[in-house]
Design a protein around this motif. Structure first.
Motif, mmCIF file in Angstrom:
data_model
loop_
_atom_site.group_PDB
_atom_site.id
_atom_site.type_symbol
_atom_site.label_atom_id
_atom_site.label_comp_id
_atom_site.label_asym_id
_atom_site.label_seq_id
_atom_site.Cartn_x
_atom_site.Cartn_y
_atom_site.Cartn_z
ATOM 1 N N ASN A 1 0.862 -1.177 0.000
ATOM 2 C CA ASN A 1 0.000 0.000 0.000
ATOM 3 C C ASN A 1 0.901 1.231 0.000
ATOM 4 O O ASN A 1 1.577 1.507 0.982
ATOM 5 C CB ASN A 1 -0.882 -0.063 1.255
ATOM 6 N N GLN B 1 1.009 3.661 2.774
ATOM 7 C CA GLN B 1 1.781 3.271 3.961
ATOM 8 C C GLN B 1 3.290 3.299 3.683
ATOM 9 O O GLN B 1 4.083 2.798 4.475
ATOM 10 C CB GLN B 1 1.358 1.865 4.426
ATOM 11 N N CYS C 1 -2.498 -5.191 4.488
ATOM 12 C CA CYS C 1 -1.550 -4.969 3.390
ATOM 13 C C CYS C 1 -0.223 -5.619 3.727
ATOM 14 O O CYS C 1 -0.019 -6.075 4.848
ATOM 15 C CB CYS C 1 -1.348 -3.478 3.166
HETATM 16 C C1 LIG Z 1 -3.748 1.960 2.482
HETATM 17 O O1 LIG Z 1 -3.366 2.471 3.713
HETATM 18 C C2 LIG Z 1 -4.144 3.572 4.153
HETATM 19 C C3 LIG Z 1 -3.511 4.127 5.425
HETATM 20 O O2 LIG Z 1 -3.274 3.102 6.367
HETATM 21 C C4 LIG Z 1 -5.576 3.129 4.345
HETATM 22 O O3 LIG Z 1 -6.380 4.211 4.755
HETATM 23 C C5 LIG Z 1 -6.101 2.550 3.034
HETATM 24 O O4 LIG Z 1 -7.386 2.009 3.225
HETATM 25 C C6 LIG Z 1 -5.181 1.464 2.533
HETATM 26 N N1 LIG Z 1 -5.597 1.046 1.197
HETATM 27 C C7 LIG Z 1 -5.888 -0.212 0.903
HETATM 28 C C8 LIG Z 1 -6.266 -0.465 -0.508
HETATM 29 O O5 LIG Z 1 -5.860 -1.094 1.735
#
Ligand SMILES: *[C@@H]1O[C@H](CO)[C@@H](O)[C@H](O)[C@H]1NC(C)=O
Ligand SMILES: *[C@@H]1O[C@H](CO)[C@@H](O)[C@H](O)[C@H]1NC(C)=O
Length: 314
Positions: free
Chosen positions: A119, A122, A145
């Protein structure tokens, strides 16, 4: 002709029904995406290397994941486990790593890197510090993730097993590897009467070389070159046996912390014999050019080289 055809057909049916009746071994979960593939969640926190060794001994490999569906399948296997509360961390190891070359992710089972669940929000994948991939366990699992973390961290992990790979080895046999496959036999170190070296002229990746050394002797590991005596002794072992490899793995590596090299027995580097321009921090494992001047260069850990093991005799 018709009879031959019918008996062929019957044979085919029996072969097919055998394939479809094949099931995963006890404790393994069948994969929904591949009828040949099984997952084993191991709720014993281990560092990535020990987890990898556990999987290669008790299944086939740390798991490789090739689609979003398979990723959810693995997460479901993990979260359904009755023993998940034994895992302190909220991550589990999978087979992804860049130990073979910084920034180049590969699976330990050699399959294609054709899917990832990093992700970017992150900041992943974040290569600078570590080499191995873990998956978070968040709820709902659809928001779990992957991230790259230190191979030294202790995580539970998931192994994979392919039914068609044949019998499952459930008994680790670390001490039965014949020492004769160590080409030179053990030679006592001239600088430390407690230490012996052995040159292996079969090529292996650094990590497999380390496992091999650990398995052929109690306290076995890749060679620590503690001083110029050790260095010249290894050169002369290679010379004496006209050993085939220019580059030979030794224990020096910075897998645990980028730029901080240590020996695979945990000792810091005191004596060093780096070639000019080395160590190149793009690679984490070290080979010594034992046919020539013995100097050290870092190389991707996934390269196949001959290697030198050592053991302590006292
Ligand atoms: C990626 O990480 C962000 C922050 O932790 C989160 O808000 C988001 O849902 C994540 N995206 C996915 C596709 O999991
Ligand atoms: C050899 O091992 C013994 C016992 O562990 C230790 O007392 C001794 O100092 C060691 N010698 C060397 C040269 O490392």
């Amino acid at each position: 002709m018709a009879r031959i055809f019918i008996s062929y057909l019957l044979l085919l049916i029996s072969v097919l029904s055998e394939v479809y009746s094949a099931t995963c071994p006890d404790g393994f979960e069948g994969s929904l995406s591949d009828p040949d593939k099984c997952y084993l969640f191991v709720s014993i926190p281990k560092n990535w290397f020990d987890a990898n060794q556990y999987c290669t001994t008790n299944a086939n490999n740390l798991v490789s994941i090739h689609s979003r569906g398979e990723n959810l399948n693995v997460l479901a296997t993990v979260t359904a486990s009755a023993t998940i509360d034994r895992c302190d961390s909220k991550n589990f190891w999978i087979g992804g790593n860049d130990l073979t070359g910084k920034g180049t992710l590969t699976w330990t089972d050699g399959q294609r890197w054709d899917y990832n669940n990093f992700n970017a929000t992150q900041g992943q994948p974040h290569y600078q510090i570590n080499g191995c991939v873990s998956s978070q366990i968040t709820r709902p699992v659809s928001s779990s993730c992957w991230k790259i973390e230190s191979a030294n961290n202790l995580n539970c992990f998931v192994c994979e097993y392919y039914i068609s790979s044949g019998t499952l080895t459930t008994t680790p046999t670390p001490t039965t590897t014949p020492i004769t496959s160590c080409a030179t036999g053990w030679t006592n170190s001239i600088s430390n009467s407690n230490k012996s070296f052995c040159l292996v002229t079969t090529k292996a990746t650094w990590f497999n070389a380390l496992l091999y050394c650990q398995n052929i002797a109690a306290q076995g590991t890749l060679a620590t070159i503690s001083n110029a005596f050790d260095q010249s002794q290894l050169n002369s072992i290679v010379f004496e046996h006209q050993a085939p490899c220019f580059d030979n793995w030794i224990g020096a590596n910075d897998i645990n912390q980028l730029g901080t090299f240590q020996w695979s027995d945990g000792q810091p580097l005191v004596y060093t014999n780096w070639a000019p321009g080395q160590p190149d921090l793009n690679n984490r494992c070290t080979a010594a050019q034992l046919q020539t001047n013995g100097q050290w260069t870092t190389e991707p850990c996934g390269v196949d080289n001959c290697f030198v093991c050592q053991k302590y005799t006292a």
